[in-house]
Design a protein around this motif. Structure first.
Motif, PDB file in Angstrom:
ATOM      1  N   LEU A  14      51.009  50.607  50.552  1.00  0.00           N
ATOM      2  CA  LEU A  14      50.660  49.671  51.615  1.00  0.00           C
ATOM      3  C   LEU A  14      49.523  50.227  52.484  1.00  0.00           C
ATOM      4  O   LEU A  14      48.615  49.484  52.864  1.00  0.00           O
ATOM      5  CB  LEU A  14      51.876  49.325  52.480  1.00  0.00           C
ATOM      6  N   ASP A  15      49.556  51.525  52.766  1.00  0.00           N
ATOM      7  CA  ASP A  15      48.455  52.135  53.526  1.00  0.00           C
ATOM      8  C   ASP A  15      47.137  52.001  52.769  1.00  0.00           C
ATOM      9  O   ASP A  15      46.090  51.721  53.355  1.00  0.00           O
ATOM     10  CB  ASP A  15      48.731  53.615  53.802  1.00  0.00           C
ATOM     11  N   ILE A  16      47.197  52.211  51.458  1.00  0.00           N
ATOM     12  CA  ILE A  16      45.986  52.122  50.639  1.00  0.00           C
ATOM     13  C   ILE A  16      45.438  50.697  50.648  1.00  0.00           C
ATOM     14  O   ILE A  16      44.232  50.494  50.818  1.00  0.00           O
ATOM     15  CB  ILE A  16      46.282  52.588  49.192  1.00  0.00           C
ATOM     16  N   ILE A  17      46.310  49.726  50.488  1.00  0.00           N
ATOM     17  CA  ILE A  17      45.867  48.320  50.497  1.00  0.00           C
ATOM     18  C   ILE A  17      45.253  47.960  51.845  1.00  0.00           C
ATOM     19  O   ILE A  17      44.204  47.315  51.914  1.00  0.00           O
ATOM     20  CB  ILE A  17      47.036  47.389  50.122  1.00  0.00           C
ATOM     21  N   LYS A  18      45.886  48.398  52.924  1.00  0.00           N
ATOM     22  CA  LYS A  18      45.344  48.114  54.261  1.00  0.00           C
ATOM     23  C   LYS A  18      43.977  48.758  54.458  1.00  0.00           C
ATOM     24  O   LYS A  18      43.105  48.191  55.104  1.00  0.00           O
ATOM     25  CB  LYS A  18      46.315  48.587  55.344  1.00  0.00           C
ATOM     26  N   MET A  19      43.775  49.944  53.873  1.00  0.00           N
ATOM     27  CA  MET A  19      42.480  50.617  54.003  1.00  0.00           C
ATOM     28  C   MET A  19      41.372  49.797  53.345  1.00  0.00           C
ATOM     29  O   MET A  19      40.227  49.831  53.803  1.00  0.00           O
ATOM     30  CB  MET A  19      42.558  52.018  53.384  1.00  0.00           C
ATOM     31  N   GLY A  20      41.705  49.073  52.286  1.00  0.00           N
ATOM     32  CA  GLY A  20      40.708  48.281  51.576  1.00  0.00           C
ATOM     33  C   GLY A  20      40.555  46.856  52.086  1.00  0.00           C
ATOM     34  O   GLY A  20      39.646  46.147  51.678  1.00  0.00           O
TER      35      GLY A  20
END
Length: 173
Positions: free
Chosen positions: A147-153
């Protein structure tokens, strides 16, 4: 300074007051920091040509593998040595070299820094779109929550370009 567009080469020390002071300034300014871990992977590819065979890569990677120069190999050796020294690791496998950087990025995210995905397109072995997915894989292999990775993108990227009022999230209207 509003944004840092390269993460590579940064060594965060949470015990160093000057580092904490700088991070506080970045947070106050609502700065963004772009990950660009793919640049490390691209510099290291000539030493780890088996990576080409382990992943389903674009056909152009196979051509580039055949064209690796001695200069690229020497640059990769120097780069690997610097990374091993910076992070104090002896092993030279990909995860051992990259995971400390992923931990630092997670630390920055946890400190409230707006971390954004990026790859540094234009360098050898980095391709628009495809390499962004590789960037996400590096972060996931390093232990970062999906979820952190998706939010970063998405949301974090929209914040960086001051467009989060209309981009980057799915909301009930």
């Amino acid at each position: 300074m509003q944004n840092l567009v390269h993460y590579t080469g940064v060594d965060i020390n949470p015990d160093d007051s000057s580092h904490i002071h700088l991070l506080a300034q970045l947070k106050t300014r609502e700065s963004s920091w772009v990950t660009t871990l793919m640049i490390d992977k691209s510099f290291l590819y000539p030493l780890y040509q088996h990576w080409f065979d382990q992943e389903k890569l674009l056909p152009v990677y196979q051509k580039m593998k055949a064209d690796i120069s001695e200069k690229q190999i020497e640059r990769a050796k120097m780069y690997r040595s610097k990374m091993q020294e910076q992070y104090g690791v002896e092993e030279d496998d990909f995860n051992t070299i990259m995971n400390p950087q992923v931990s630092d990025i997670q630390f920055l995210l946890d400190q409230g820094i707006n971390m954004v995905l990026g790859t540094d397109v234009g360098n050898d072995f980095i391709f628009p779109g495809y390499s962004l997915h590789e960037e996400m894989q590096i972060l996931e292999k390093g232990g970062m929550p999906r979820l952190d990775i998706i939010k970063m993108g998405t949301l974090n990227a929209a914040r960086m370009v001051h467009a989060s009022d209309s981009l980057g999230s799915i909301e009930v209207s």
